[in-house]
Write an enzyme that holds these catalytic residues in place. Structure first.
Site: not given
Ligand code: OXD
Ligand code: MN
Length: 594
Positions: A69, A207, A216, A236, A258, A260, A283, A376
């Site tokens: 991102r 992306y 998002k 989130h 993100s 974590c 998420d 990913r």
């Molecule tokens: C993030 C995702 O970047 O979930 O938080 O992809």
């Molecule tokens: Mn996320």
């Protein structure tokens, strides 16, 4: 097909602007997916993985400069700059539209424009919302098919109603006869939101977080605006169901920045016998009050777009099993057998020879990683072996606890509990974490990330804090979820993680579960309720009591330093910061000093 005039007119207008060679309305069928993946293979974007190892799955490599991102290229364009707040990049809507109209003019030449009607949340649920994404990227269509409910059934439910307008272009028009790139994109990127007209314009990137606009951009940045207007929450957060050995079931939601470990917690395999964890989402959570006055959550997505590196049969077997078919892998490494690999996938056994995410030969002696740290997997949620039976319940699931957390090597203990809702909102507002590879920029720097929403709150975060406080004011406090803060990432003096994490996190969840039943297993400290010294169940694990003591220690001086830092962070919100949060800092300091 549709008779929705707003939609038809908008598609016509955008076709005139972007000048694609053709327009294709997606129906969302498997046949369509098959056709698109075939075309992606022909274009060199996808490589089909070995059908006997990983059926119907694809390998994809992005442009090396389009891997995460782009927060510095993400904008919230509101009439009044103050409404976007210091937490967002802002440009006046008129100025931004003029600029974008130039960028999108002819941006789809030589390509097809795909029309993707999609539902965030189960089709037809009261909590769900509909968007339509126009994109010139087949990769986006294929990922949207996994991550959302899309196609004709959504148009049928939409009828003549309005929808969130989402326009996406990779910004790489093709001249007559020009060969396409395997990953078309543009060095200049704009991820732009117009919350007042509920539209999204995304340019230049393919992306996930920049291009799959349901995620998002819609489900967090635009939906957070809707939620504030309508009295609900777009967060989130992962959502999981936890069942005790006695058969009592509760749902919790948890916000972490993100990369974590949200996906790991969402699919946790408990190391405590008799406990069960089941996944609703990994998420995003949309939460609304039910008729009984409790907060109910849905996962608006239908797939997982998870970070691959670090995911293994040891750390998250349910994620590994989820992706054994029908999955798209982006920026991982490719094995000689036509399968995928990434760092942390097989710690005991490294493959000898791979093709790296950069498309180069790679061996364990090579410099650099085989997979990008933000590589990913995109996989259907329904494939998760521990998907909760209520994951598509249109009513959502009742939430008993909300967790906040981040990566903090020092200061923050393993777990503590809020004194009340307002204190819990304060705890959400002070989330800080070491940055990760999910966004471009420096990795490992501690930054404030309130509610793990800093990159995703689509309006002034001061107003967002006030919204969270007002949720508490509207509710019957006895029915509100209890709020907790966890930190799996505390390190000892030698820099080693103190807590093993992963499946052992059930031990912390067990304490939280018990606290929601008002079990007397906590002591009041200046920062909130902490577990009594023997309250975290460490049975059948080797965790010395000194370590438990260390991981639950609060150093008042370090916390007073943090309080100073919180004041400084708060000051950027000026008048928009709710006074009650400043009172919470005053009270925290008083408690720490007394
Ligand atoms: C993030 C995702 O970047 O979930 O938080 O992809
Ligand atoms: Mn996320």
């Amino acid at each position: 097909m549709t008779t929705n005039i707003k939609l038809i007119n908008w598609v016509n207008e955008m076709t005139e602007l972007c000048k694609p060679d053709s327009v294709y309305w997606c129906n969302g069928t498997d046949k369509e997916y098959e056709q698109l993946t075939k075309e992606l293979i022909d274009n060199g974007t996808f490589i089909k993985l070995n059908e006997s190892i990983r059926p119907n799955s694809f390998y994809c490599r992005s442009d090396p400069n389009d891997v995460a991102r782009v927060e510095d290229r993400t904008f919230i364009c509101t009439e009044n700059k103050e409404n976007a707040g210091p937490n967002n990049n802002w440009v006046a809507p008129k100025e931004m539209k003029e600029l974008l109209l130039k960028k999108f003019n002819g941006s789809m030449k030589g390509r097809t424009m795909y029309v993707i009607p999609y539902s965030m949340g189960p089709i037809g649920s009261d909590i769900s919302q509909i968007g339509v994404e126009l994109t010139d990227s087949r990769y986006v269509v294929c990922n949207m098919k996994i991550m959302t409910r899309m196609g004709q059934p959504v148009l049928d439910v939409l009828g003549n109603k309005n929808f969130v307008h989402c326009l996406h272009s990779v910004g790489a028009p093709l001249n007559e006869g020009q060969k396409d790139s395997y990953w078309p994109c543009n060095p200049e990127k704009y991820i732009v939101h117009f919350p007042e007209e509920k539209s999204i314009w995304s340019y230049g990137s393919g992306y996930g977080g920049n291009a799959l606009l349901g995620k998002k951009c819609f489900a967090l940045r635009i939906a957070s605006n809707m939620a504030r207007e309508e009295g609900w929450l777009a967060e989130h957060m992962l959502i999981v169901g936890i069942t005790s050995p006695e058969g009592e079931k509760k749902y919790i939601a948890a916000a972490f920045p993100s990369a974590c470990g949200k996906t790991n917690l969402a699919m946790l395999t408990p190391t405590l016998p008799g406990w069960k964890v089941e996944t609703i989402g990994d998420d995003i959570a949309w939460m609304k009050f039910g008729e009984d006055g409790r907060l109910y959550a849905i996962n608006p997505e239908s797939g997982f777009f998870g970070v691959a590196p670090g995911t293994s049969m040891d750390t998250n077997p349910n994620a590994i099993l989820s992706m054994n078919k029908n999955t798209i892998f982006t920026n991982v490494a490719l094995t000689p057998h036509g399968d995928v690999w990434w760092e942390g996938m097989t710690d005991h056994q490294k493959p000898e020879k791979l093709i790296s995410w950069l498309g180069q030969d790679w061996t364990p002696d090579s410099k650099g990683n085989a997979a990008h740290p933000n590589a990913r997997f995109t996989t259907p949620a329904v494939q998760c072996p521990v998907i909760d039976s209520a994951w598509e319940d249109p009513k959502g699931v009742p939430i008993s606890a909300i967790l906040f957390g981040g990566r903090r090597a020092k200061v923050v203990p393993l777990v503590y509990e809020a004194l009340n809702w307002q204190h819990g909102v304060f705890m959400g507002s002070i989330v800080s974490s070491e940055t990760t590879a999910a966004a471009t920029g420096k990795v490992g720097k501690v930054r404030h990330d309130p509610f793990a929403m800093l990159p995703f709150c689509g309006y002034n975060m001061g107003d967002y804090f006030a919204h969270w406080l007002s949720i508490g004011d509207q509710a019957d406090t006895s029915k509100l979820p209890k709020i907790f803060y966890v930190n799996w990432f505390r390190k000892d003096k030698s820099g080693k993680f103190l807590w093993p994490g992963y499946g052992d996190n059930i031990r912390v969840l067990k304490w939280i579960f018990e606290r929601t039943n008002n079990v007397d297993s906590a002591i009041k400290t200046p920062i909130g309720y902490l577990p009594k010294s023997d309250a975290i169940d460490v049975s059948n694990m080797d965790f010395p009591s000194e370590n438990m003591k260390e991981i639950l220690t609060i150093d008042n001086e370090l916390w007073l330093d943090d309080a100073k830092d919180i004041r400084e962070f708060y000051s950027i919100f000026g008048e928009r910061l709710p006074k009650n949060l400043l009172k919470e800092v005053d009270m925290l300091e008083e408690r720490l000093k007394s």
